[in-house]
Design a protein around this motif. Sequence first.
Motif, PDB file in Angstrom:
ATOM      1  N   ARG A  53      -5.486  -2.926   7.742  1.00  0.00           N
ATOM      2  CA  ARG A  53      -5.721  -2.749   8.967  1.00  0.00           C
ATOM      3  C   ARG A  53      -5.368  -1.462  10.026  1.00  0.00           C
ATOM      4  N   LYS A  54      -6.279  -1.292  10.831  1.00  0.00           N
ATOM      5  CA  LYS A  54      -6.171  -0.335  12.009  1.00  0.00           C
ATOM      6  C   LYS A  54      -4.062   0.057  11.721  1.00  0.00           C
ATOM      7  N   GLY A  55      -4.111   0.742  11.357  1.00  0.00           N
ATOM      8  CA  GLY A  55      -2.709   1.394  12.241  1.00  0.00           C
ATOM      9  C   GLY A  55      -1.843   1.033  11.127  1.00  0.00           C
ATOM     10  N   ASP A  56      -2.098   0.477  10.005  1.00  0.00           N
ATOM     11  CA  ASP A  56      -1.643   0.399   8.225  1.00  0.00           C
ATOM     12  C   ASP A  56      -0.592   0.923   7.605  1.00  0.00           C
ATOM     13  N   THR A  57      -1.608   2.594   7.840  1.00  0.00           N
ATOM     14  CA  THR A  57      -0.872   3.752   6.665  1.00  0.00           C
ATOM     15  C   THR A  57      -0.030   4.412   8.368  1.00  0.00           C
ATOM     16  N   GLU A  58       0.244   4.260   9.728  1.00  0.00           N
ATOM     17  CA  GLU A  58       0.316   5.379  10.693  1.00  0.00           C
ATOM     18  C   GLU A  58       2.240   5.089  10.088  1.00  0.00           C
ATOM     19  N   GLY A  59       2.521   6.496  10.459  1.00  0.00           N
ATOM     20  CA  GLY A  59       3.876   7.512   9.400  1.00  0.00           C
ATOM     21  C   GLY A  59       3.477   7.687   8.130  1.00  0.00           C
ATOM     22  N   PHE A  60       2.902   7.047   7.075  1.00  0.00           N
ATOM     23  CA  PHE A  60       2.462   7.618   5.728  1.00  0.00           C
ATOM     24  C   PHE A  60       3.153   9.566   5.464  1.00  0.00           C
ATOM     25  N   VAL A  61       2.362  10.033   6.823  1.00  0.00           N
ATOM     26  CA  VAL A  61       2.292  11.220   6.440  1.00  0.00           C
ATOM     27  C   VAL A  61       3.810  11.742   6.025  1.00  0.00           C
ATOM     28  N   ASN A  62       4.610  11.179   7.308  1.00  0.00           N
ATOM     29  CA  ASN A  62       5.786  11.674   7.368  1.00  0.00           C
ATOM     30  C   ASN A  62       7.177  11.502   5.602  1.00  0.00           C
ATOM     31  N   ILE A  63       6.169  10.699   4.926  1.00  0.00           N
ATOM     32  CA  ILE A  63       7.259   9.765   4.152  1.00  0.00           C
ATOM     33  C   ILE A  63       7.586  11.344   3.208  1.00  0.00           C
ATOM     34  N   PRO A  64       6.767  11.864   2.824  1.00  0.00           N
ATOM     35  CA  PRO A  64       6.354  13.218   1.926  1.00  0.00           C
ATOM     36  C   PRO A  64       7.926  14.115   2.241  1.00  0.00           C
ATOM     37  N   LEU A  65       7.956  14.226   3.176  1.00  0.00           N
ATOM     38  CA  LEU A  65       9.051  15.362   4.415  1.00  0.00           C
ATOM     39  C   LEU A  65      10.392  14.913   4.218  1.00  0.00           C
ATOM     40  N   THR A  66      10.726  13.449   3.879  1.00  0.00           N
ATOM     41  CA  THR A  66      12.119  13.281   3.315  1.00  0.00           C
ATOM     42  C   THR A  66      12.952  14.339   2.081  1.00  0.00           C
ATOM     43  N   MET A 122       0.524  -1.238  -0.221  1.00  0.00           N
ATOM     44  CA  MET A 122      -0.203   0.019   0.246  1.00  0.00           C
ATOM     45  C   MET A 122       0.948   1.438   0.555  1.00  0.00           C
ATOM     46  N   MET A 123       2.198   1.225   0.391  1.00  0.00           N
ATOM     47  CA  MET A 123       2.781   2.456   0.682  1.00  0.00           C
ATOM     48  C   MET A 123       3.447   2.222  -1.309  1.00  0.00           C
ATOM     49  N   GLY A 124       3.957   1.461  -0.933  1.00  0.00           N
ATOM     50  CA  GLY A 124       4.236   1.666  -2.584  1.00  0.00           C
ATOM     51  C   GLY A 124       3.699   2.386  -3.700  1.00  0.00           C
ATOM     52  N   PHE A 125       1.713   1.747  -2.989  1.00  0.00           N
ATOM     53  CA  PHE A 125       1.057   2.305  -4.226  1.00  0.00           C
ATOM     54  C   PHE A 125       0.441   4.226  -4.327  1.00  0.00           C
ATOM     55  N   VAL A 126       0.694   4.369  -2.312  1.00  0.00           N
ATOM     56  CA  VAL A 126       0.468   5.463  -2.518  1.00  0.00           C
ATOM     57  C   VAL A 126       1.367   6.754  -2.805  1.00  0.00           C
ATOM     58  N   LEU A 127       2.653   5.813  -3.148  1.00  0.00           N
ATOM     59  CA  LEU A 127       3.458   7.233  -3.684  1.00  0.00           C
ATOM     60  C   LEU A 127       3.854   6.961  -4.738  1.00  0.00           C
ATOM     61  N   TYR A 128       3.544   5.995  -5.682  1.00  0.00           N
ATOM     62  CA  TYR A 128       3.712   5.943  -6.662  1.00  0.00           C
ATOM     63  C   TYR A 128       2.526   6.477  -6.978  1.00  0.00           C
ATOM     64  N   ASN A 129       1.363   6.217  -7.002  1.00  0.00           N
ATOM     65  CA  ASN A 129      -0.020   6.587  -7.899  1.00  0.00           C
ATOM     66  C   ASN A 129      -0.795   7.717  -7.119  1.00  0.00           C
ATOM     67  N   LYS A 130      -0.710   8.014  -5.856  1.00  0.00           N
ATOM     68  CA  LYS A 130      -1.805   8.785  -4.909  1.00  0.00           C
ATOM     69  C   LYS A 130      -0.451   9.954  -4.398  1.00  0.00           C
ATOM     70  N   MET A 131       0.215  10.542  -4.374  1.00  0.00           N
ATOM     71  CA  MET A 131       1.073  11.665  -4.259  1.00  0.00           C
ATOM     72  C   MET A 131       1.621  13.064  -5.404  1.00  0.00           C
ATOM     73  N   GLU A 132       0.790  13.522  -4.985  1.00  0.00           N
ATOM     74  CA  GLU A 132       0.640  15.142  -5.717  1.00  0.00           C
ATOM     75  C   GLU A 132       1.754  15.659  -4.835  1.00  0.00           C
ATOM     76  N   VAL A 133       3.268  16.719  -5.654  1.00  0.00           N
ATOM     77  CA  VAL A 133       4.066  17.304  -4.831  1.00  0.00           C
ATOM     78  C   VAL A 133       3.491  18.634  -5.171  1.00  0.00           C
ATOM     79  N   PHE A 134       3.309  19.726  -4.828  1.00  0.00           N
ATOM     80  CA  PHE A 134       3.307  20.948  -4.703  1.00  0.00           C
ATOM     81  C   PHE A 134       4.570  21.675  -4.782  1.00  0.00           C
ATOM     82  N   ARG A 135       5.560  22.001  -5.390  1.00  0.00           N
ATOM     83  CA  ARG A 135       6.846  22.772  -5.370  1.00  0.00           C
ATOM     84  C   ARG A 135       7.227  24.001  -5.645  1.00  0.00           C
TER      85      ARG A 135
END
Length: 346
Positions: free
Chosen positions: A255-268, A222-235
């Motif tokens: 499952r509950k908790g599976d998306t924990e930390g996803f929000v931090n990834i774009p900050l890298t 799911m993380m790979g899917f989000v980063l490849y298909n569901k991320m929009e960058v506003f430079r």
Amino acid sequence: MLTKVIAQTNVDHVEKWFERAEKIVIVSHVSPDGDAIGSSLGLYHFLNTQEKNVNVIVPNHFPDFLKWMPGAKEIIIYDRYKEFADRLLMEADVICCLDFNVLSRIDTMEETVANSPARKMMVDHHLYPGDFCGITISHPEISSTSELVFRLICRLGNFNDITREGAECIYTGMMTDTGGFTYNSNNKEIYYIISELLSKGIDKDEIYRNVFNTHTEGRLRMMGFVLYNKMEVFRNFNAALIWLTKFEQRKFHYRKGDTEGFVNIPLTMEGIRFSCFLREDTEKNMIKVSLRSTGSFPCNQVAAEFFNGGGHLNASGGEYYGTMDEAIELFKRALVKFEDQLLAKK
């Protein structure tokens, strides 16, 4: 030595309440996170050493990666055992409200807690505490409620009564509410507390592995899917957005908790100061909003103004009742409103 953050009058009142109480119930917020569970179990283990009849009640289930924590199996899930939990709340001498600042944050437990004759005390680190407790220990400048629980126990003169199990829970709460000590964690006293917790025999490396390295295959895909298909960058705004629908979550066996930390990834990404994650809740007809930022950008202001939420400078959240497209458009409006701050130097 630690600064005496908590007022002496509050410490004195807590001491008297705990001395007189036989039955104590600890409650925390809906969709409990690491700090909610860590602070609750940290206080639970301490009160057990004081030979109190103590229970922990949370509104609904918490993530699997927190269920290894000592005492987690004893936590009562309100939406599964409502009748039993209501009786405990009504019979309690003291109710300890941890990691939330208004009664609406405990969802369906709100009415029973409000109507209970028990004395109520708050230990929390969120802005704008409500006026529903006889004792309010509220310190937004502190990194986590778990840290406040540690400070409170020490101010009561009971450091020696913190067990290894309690120390593990307190450390977990501190670690998770600072993103592994990557934000809201520049106060040197945090690391003094960590050293004191280590003296109790905790293995902080094992705790990290238990929380961050026990995820499912579905989460990784799911993380790979989000980063490849569901991320929009506003430079042009130094910002990024990711989002997930209910259908997409089911596709990856969420499952509950599976998306924990996803929000931090774009900050890298280089240059990104502000990240937003929008997720359709699988249980309620609403969109959960998670916001993270770096430097001085106030994502808590965005949460309060646009998403009926709040939190801390660099870590906040909220809710939106509407469609995903509407939520995305609202986020874009927030970028325009906060453009100057997003583009300002850190």
